[in-house]
Design a protein around this motif. Structure first.
Motif, short mmCIF file in Angstrom:
data_model
loop_
_atom_site.label_atom_id
_atom_site.label_comp_id
_atom_site.label_asym_id
_atom_site.label_seq_id
_atom_site.Cartn_x
_atom_site.Cartn_y
_atom_site.Cartn_z
N VAL A 94 3.39 -2.01 -0.41
CA VAL A 94 4.32 -1.89 -1.53
C VAL A 94 5.55 -2.73 -1.23
N ARG A 95 6.09 -3.33 -2.27
CA ARG A 95 7.36 -4.05 -2.12
C ARG A 95 8.21 -3.78 -3.34
N HIS A 96 9.48 -3.53 -3.10
CA HIS A 96 10.43 -3.33 -4.20
C HIS A 96 11.60 -4.26 -3.99
N PRO A 97 12.04 -5.06 -4.89
CA PRO A 97 11.46 -5.20 -6.22
C PRO A 97 10.07 -5.78 -6.13
N ASP A 98 9.26 -5.43 -7.10
CA ASP A 98 7.84 -5.78 -7.09
C ASP A 98 7.64 -7.29 -7.03
N ALA A 99 6.82 -7.70 -6.07
CA ALA A 99 6.42 -9.10 -5.96
C ALA A 99 4.91 -9.10 -5.80
N THR A 100 4.20 -9.28 -6.89
CA THR A 100 2.74 -9.17 -6.87
C THR A 100 2.10 -10.19 -5.96
N ASN A 101 2.74 -11.32 -5.73
CA ASN A 101 2.16 -12.32 -4.84
C ASN A 101 2.27 -11.92 -3.37
N VAL A 102 3.07 -10.91 -3.05
CA VAL A 102 3.26 -10.49 -1.66
C VAL A 102 2.40 -9.28 -1.34
N VAL A 103 2.22 -8.37 -2.30
CA VAL A 103 1.45 -7.14 -2.05
C VAL A 103 0.02 -7.51 -1.70
N GLY A 104 -0.46 -6.96 -0.61
CA GLY A 104 -1.81 -7.23 -0.14
C GLY A 104 -1.89 -8.34 0.90
N THR A 105 -0.85 -9.13 1.05
CA THR A 105 -0.88 -10.21 2.03
C THR A 105 -0.41 -9.70 3.39
N ASN A 106 -0.76 -10.42 4.43
CA ASN A 106 -0.35 -10.05 5.78
C ASN A 106 0.96 -10.78 6.09
N ILE A 107 2.01 -10.00 6.28
CA ILE A 107 3.34 -10.59 6.56
C ILE A 107 3.74 -10.40 8.01
N MET A 108 2.79 -10.01 8.86
CA MET A 108 3.10 -9.76 10.27
C MET A 108 3.62 -11.01 10.96
#
Length: 140
Positions: free
Chosen positions: A10-24
């Motif tokens: 989850v990310r707020h504010p919503d960024a659909t291009n980021v949700v589901g990606t690996n940000i490690m």
């Protein structure tokens, strides 16, 4: 909120291009997780804004990372600091004014005491020295 493996839930504010990606591997997440404390200041790789990141212990399946723009934090702090400085300046000026008033009153009292001492040593009708003055002079 991210999983232990770095997947974004989850990310707020919503960024659909980021949700589901690996940000490690992002520099901000690496900075957060490598920091010894529970806070870290770094630039977001999504929007480039400098943020203060705060998180909780990563021993659970998910890691909650909260990032707030440092500009927002400092703006509020700056406003409160200005109010405190203003209040302290007012109190300082009030104290200085009180000291000046007190000093003026002390000078006025000293002049009055000096005048009273002189009047106590002179005869009112003639303005000449009276007996008290002569008695004090003979003691010296």
């Amino acid at each position: 909120m991210i999983r232990q493996d770095g997947g974004t839930l989850v990310r707020h504010p919503d960024a659909t291009n980021v949700v589901g990606t690996n940000i490690m591997t992002s520099p901000s997440v690496q900075g957060v997780l490598s920091s010894l404390s529970d806070s870290y200041i770094g630039s977001s790789n999504i929007d480039g804004i400098e943020q203060l990141y705060v998180w909780r212990d990563g021993s659970h399946p998910m890691i909650v990372i909260v990032g707030r723009a440092t500009e927002t934090i400092l703006r509020r702090w700056h406003s409160e600091a200005l109010q405190i400085v203003g209040a302290m300046a007012f109190l300082g000026l009030f104290a200085c004014g009180g000291l000046l008033l007190l000093a003026g009153q002390m000078k006025k009292r000293a002049r009055a005491e000096k005048l009273l001492a002189r009047l106590a040593m002179t005869a009112v009708p003639t303005g000449l020295s009276n007996r008290r003055h002569f008695d004090e002079m003979s003691l010296l």
